[in-house]
Design a protein around this motif. Structure first.
Motif, mmCIF file in Angstrom:
data_model
loop_
_atom_site.group_PDB
_atom_site.id
_atom_site.type_symbol
_atom_site.label_atom_id
_atom_site.label_comp_id
_atom_site.label_asym_id
_atom_site.label_seq_id
_atom_site.Cartn_x
_atom_site.Cartn_y
_atom_site.Cartn_z
ATOM 1 N N GLY A 23 0.799 -1.207 0.000
ATOM 2 C CA GLY A 23 0.000 0.000 0.000
ATOM 3 C C GLY A 23 0.837 1.265 0.000
ATOM 4 O O GLY A 23 1.971 1.292 -0.484
ATOM 5 N N PHE A 24 0.258 2.319 0.580
ATOM 6 C CA PHE A 24 0.807 3.663 0.514
ATOM 7 C C PHE A 24 1.493 4.000 1.832
ATOM 8 O O PHE A 24 0.878 3.983 2.895
ATOM 9 N N THR A 25 2.794 4.343 1.756
ATOM 10 C CA THR A 25 3.601 4.708 2.918
ATOM 11 C C THR A 25 4.187 6.100 2.702
ATOM 12 O O THR A 25 4.714 6.383 1.619
ATOM 13 N N VAL A 26 4.112 6.952 3.735
ATOM 14 C CA VAL A 26 4.741 8.267 3.640
ATOM 15 C C VAL A 26 5.942 8.340 4.573
ATOM 16 O O VAL A 26 5.982 7.676 5.620
ATOM 17 N N LEU A 27 6.917 9.148 4.162
ATOM 18 C CA LEU A 27 8.069 9.465 4.993
ATOM 19 C C LEU A 27 8.026 10.961 5.261
ATOM 20 O O LEU A 27 8.006 11.768 4.315
ATOM 21 N N THR A 28 7.982 11.335 6.526
ATOM 22 C CA THR A 28 7.932 12.741 6.896
ATOM 23 C C THR A 28 9.033 13.042 7.903
ATOM 24 O O THR A 28 9.683 12.146 8.426
ATOM 25 N N GLY A 29 9.222 14.320 8.183
ATOM 26 C CA GLY A 29 10.229 14.742 9.144
ATOM 27 C C GLY A 29 10.656 16.154 8.863
ATOM 28 O O GLY A 29 10.344 16.749 7.816
ATOM 29 N N GLU A 30 11.370 16.716 9.820
ATOM 30 C CA GLU A 30 11.866 18.077 9.662
ATOM 31 C C GLU A 30 12.814 18.173 8.462
ATOM 32 O O GLU A 30 13.441 17.195 8.066
ATOM 33 N N THR A 31 12.912 19.355 7.915
ATOM 34 C CA THR A 31 13.869 19.586 6.836
ATOM 35 C C THR A 31 15.287 19.292 7.334
ATOM 36 O O THR A 31 15.685 19.764 8.403
ATOM 37 N N HIS A 500 2.993 5.183 8.103
ATOM 38 C CA HIS A 500 3.642 6.474 8.295
ATOM 39 C C HIS A 500 4.996 6.268 8.967
ATOM 40 O O HIS A 500 5.089 5.686 10.050
ATOM 41 N N LEU A 501 6.075 6.750 8.303
ATOM 42 C CA LEU A 501 7.421 6.670 8.844
ATOM 43 C C LEU A 501 7.912 8.092 9.115
ATOM 44 O O LEU A 501 7.807 8.972 8.250
ATOM 45 N N LYS A 502 8.463 8.290 10.302
ATOM 46 C CA LYS A 502 8.982 9.599 10.657
ATOM 47 C C LYS A 502 10.499 9.530 10.723
ATOM 48 O O LYS A 502 11.069 8.699 11.429
ATOM 49 N N VAL A 503 11.156 10.424 9.971
ATOM 50 C CA VAL A 503 12.611 10.498 9.961
ATOM 51 C C VAL A 503 13.020 11.676 10.843
ATOM 52 O O VAL A 503 12.502 12.787 10.687
ATOM 53 N N SER A 504 13.942 11.418 11.752
ATOM 54 C CA SER A 504 14.405 12.477 12.646
ATOM 55 C C SER A 504 15.891 12.340 12.864
ATOM 56 O O SER A 504 16.482 11.281 12.616
ATOM 57 N N SER A 514 20.709 10.042 12.074
ATOM 58 C CA SER A 514 19.321 9.999 11.614
ATOM 59 C C SER A 514 18.713 8.666 11.998
ATOM 60 O O SER A 514 19.385 7.638 11.992
ATOM 61 N N SER A 515 17.422 8.682 12.297
ATOM 62 C CA SER A 515 16.712 7.448 12.630
ATOM 63 C C SER A 515 15.321 7.509 12.019
ATOM 64 O O SER A 515 14.826 8.584 11.652
ATOM 65 N N VAL A 516 14.682 6.345 11.912
ATOM 66 C CA VAL A 516 13.339 6.249 11.350
ATOM 67 C C VAL A 516 12.443 5.546 12.353
ATOM 68 O O VAL A 516 12.793 4.484 12.883
ATOM 69 N N GLN A 517 11.268 6.121 12.576
ATOM 70 C CA GLN A 517 10.318 5.556 13.529
ATOM 71 C C GLN A 517 9.021 5.237 12.811
ATOM 72 O O GLN A 517 8.499 6.049 12.048
#
Length: 558
Positions: A23-31, A500-504, A514-517
């Motif tokens: 399916g559909f997965t997004v990667l988000t996080g601060e610039t 939903h994956l968050k990169v920080s 950097s890590s992914v949650q």
């Protein structure tokens, strides 16, 4: 489908293991958090040129692994089978190691491979849309493939490719025959002259050796006759002739044997010796008569040998080589006579050309029809993707020389606004526009595309509000047919995703990493709220985020 991604010592990533679903997965996080690192890692895994400067500071190497679930019947599965790289478990494990020295090693299911092989397999596994090295939307060949995929032209394309190969093969055979006949024209007269020069000679194998032996005998005829006569005299003529002496000895010993039987065997031996002498005499008389009959043969032999010497000089060979030369010349002339008819081959070329023209015209007709439909359907989506009153068309132009893919060049053209003229994507479209155009195309081609994983980067460039929501909905719809990964800064797009994956990034032990949650429901509310509200997230913003996620979730269920 991409099942898992592992990265070690790459840019800001120390160690990262990421599992991905359908399916559909997004990667988000601060610039600056490192969202692009994941896409760059995938690009390296799929054959992108390795840069040792991207290795994490202090590490000797960077390592990458990607695990794909591959169906044996899929194009990727068939490619793996052809390359003897398939796995019985139906998975494809790609590993790449980049050394600080700049050297790079790559493996598919444990076997060492080249970067070229990685790229070939990558074309069947992932399609990346955005300003990255794997972007293919600007390539005319890829545009042609997209048009043919949309139109369902696979069978017709195969006919065209086969007809082209048959035409090329017929032309090659005709050219080879024409060259062979040109050479033959110069050889034929020479071969015919050689055969004519040798035609009156007796050229069976061994004949020259027979002539030499016979000439030697005849040249020494006088000595031979005299010697034979002297031998006959000694054996049969005169009182002391050998035959007479043997006969007398035999008779005398036979008389004595009447008194002593032990002498009988010697009588038998003397008798045998006498008989052999008589046989020799008989053969010598026959030999002498033959020499008398062949008195005229020597001039004939010498004349024939002189002819052999003369032909051998003219042909610059030894006399004993003439029989072999004659046989080879005759065989070569027969081979020339067996050359195919140039007229027949030219007819085959023309038939192959006509067949190609027939199927190529069929493909051209189908492409014209598909180009109109694709232009209309993509243009209808452009307004929803913040491309104003944009217009998309597929232009077909005839190639200077037809090829295995048909007679026309395919070019995608775009007018981003009504006031702008149509132009090629490379000249007209920006990075964000290209990504959104790719999204529109992939949405239309979802049912026919064989690439299982699609990645979109910068599809939200320059848009917001309702347009962003529409982009998210299109990506979610695309996720019904493909695994879709999207890097986004827009909460409207993020809210439409299934995963939903968050990169920080953070400082750990004095180093930035950097890590992914993987976010759960509560985590998604917080992240979408951050994307909506910026630095300060209030209760109102959280409620807005919750409503946005709930609304898009219900929409996805309908």
């Amino acid at each position: 489908m991409l099942v898992a991604l592992r990265i070690r010592d790459f840019v800001l990533v120390d160690r990262l293991t990421l599992e991905l679903g359908r399916g559909f997965t997004v990667l988000t996080g601060e610039t600056g958090a490192g969202k692009s690192i994941l896409l760059d890692a995938l690009a390296l895994i799929l054959g992108e040129r390795a840069d040792p400067e991207a290795i994490r500071q202090g590490a000797p190497r960077a390592e990458f692994e990607a695990c794909f679930d591959v169906s044996p019947a899929s194009p990727a599965g068939q490619w793996l089978e052809e390359q003897a790289l398939s796995s019985a478990e139906g998975e494809c494990l790609i590993r790449r190691v980049v050394e600080r020295s700049g050297k790079s090693r790559a493996f598919i299911n444990g076997s060492a491979v080249t970067a070229t092989q990685l790229r070939a397999l990558g074309d069947h596994l992932i399609d990346i849309h955005g300003q990255h090295a794997h972007q293919r939307l600007l390539l005319p060949a890829h545009q042609r493939i997209l048009l043919d995929t949309f139109g369902g032209h696979d069978e017709c394309r195969q006919f065209v490719r086969q007809a082209w190969q048959a035409w090329e093969s017929a032309q090659r055979h005709c050219a080879e025959a024409r060259q062979a006949l040109a050479v033959a024209a110069g050889q034929r007269q020479m071969l015919e002259d050689t055969l004519a020069l040798l035609a009156d000679l007796t050229l069976h194998p061994g004949h020259w050796e027979e002539l030499l032996m016979e000439q030697a005998r005849l040249a020494h005829r006088a000595d031979l006759v005299q010697g034979v006569d002297e031998t006959v005299q000694s054996l049969d003529e005169g009182e002391g002739a050998v035959r007479r002496q043997l006969l007398k000895c035999e008779q005398r010993l036979a008389q004595l044997a009447t008194h002593d039987s032990t002498l009988t065997p010697w009588v038998t031996l003397l008798e045998s010796a006498r008989i052999q002498v008589e046989e020799v005499l008989s053969e010598l008389h026959r030999y002498a008569r033959a020499r008398e009959e062949n008195e005229e043969r020597l001039p004939q032999i010498e004349e024939e040998m002189q002819a052999w010497h003369g032909r051998a000089r003219r042909l610059q060979v030894r006399p004993e080589d003439l029989p072999g030369l004659f046989a080879d010349t005759r065989q070569a002339l027969e081979a020339l006579e067996a050359l195919p008819s140039l007229e027949a081959l030219e007819r085959l070329v023309e038939q192959a050309r006509q067949r190609y023209e027939e199927v190529a015209q069929d493909l051209s007709r189908l492409r014209r029809q598909a180009a109109l439909r694709l232009g209309e359907t993509v243009s209808a989506s452009l307004g929803d993707l913040a491309l104003g009153q944009g217009r998309f068309e597929v232009a077909l132009s005839e190639l200077d020389r037809p090829g295995p893919e048909g007679r026309e060049r395919v070019e995608f053209q775009l007018a981003a606004h009504a006031s702008q003229p149509l132009g090629s994507l490379a000249r007209i479209a920006s990075g964000g526009e290209l990504s959104r155009l790719g999204l529109a195309l992939q949405t239309r081609l979802a049912q026919g595309s064989a690439v299982p994983t699609l990645i979109f980067d910068e599809v939200d460039s320059g848009i917001g509000g309702g347009v962003a929501e529409r982009v998210g909905q299109m990506l979610a719809a695309l996720g019904h047919h493909h695994q879709v990964l999207c890097v986004t800064h827009l909460p409207q797009v993020a809210a439409c995703a299934q995963h939903h994956l968050k990169v920080s990034k953070a400082v750990q032990e004095g180093e930035m990493t950097s890590s992914v949650q993987v976010l759960d429901e509560g985590g998604r509310v917080e992240e979408v709220a951050r994307m909506l509200g910026g630095v300060t997230v209030t209760a109102t913003v959280r409620e807005h985020a919750r409503e946005l996620l709930l609304r898009e979730g219900k929409r996805a269920q309908r």
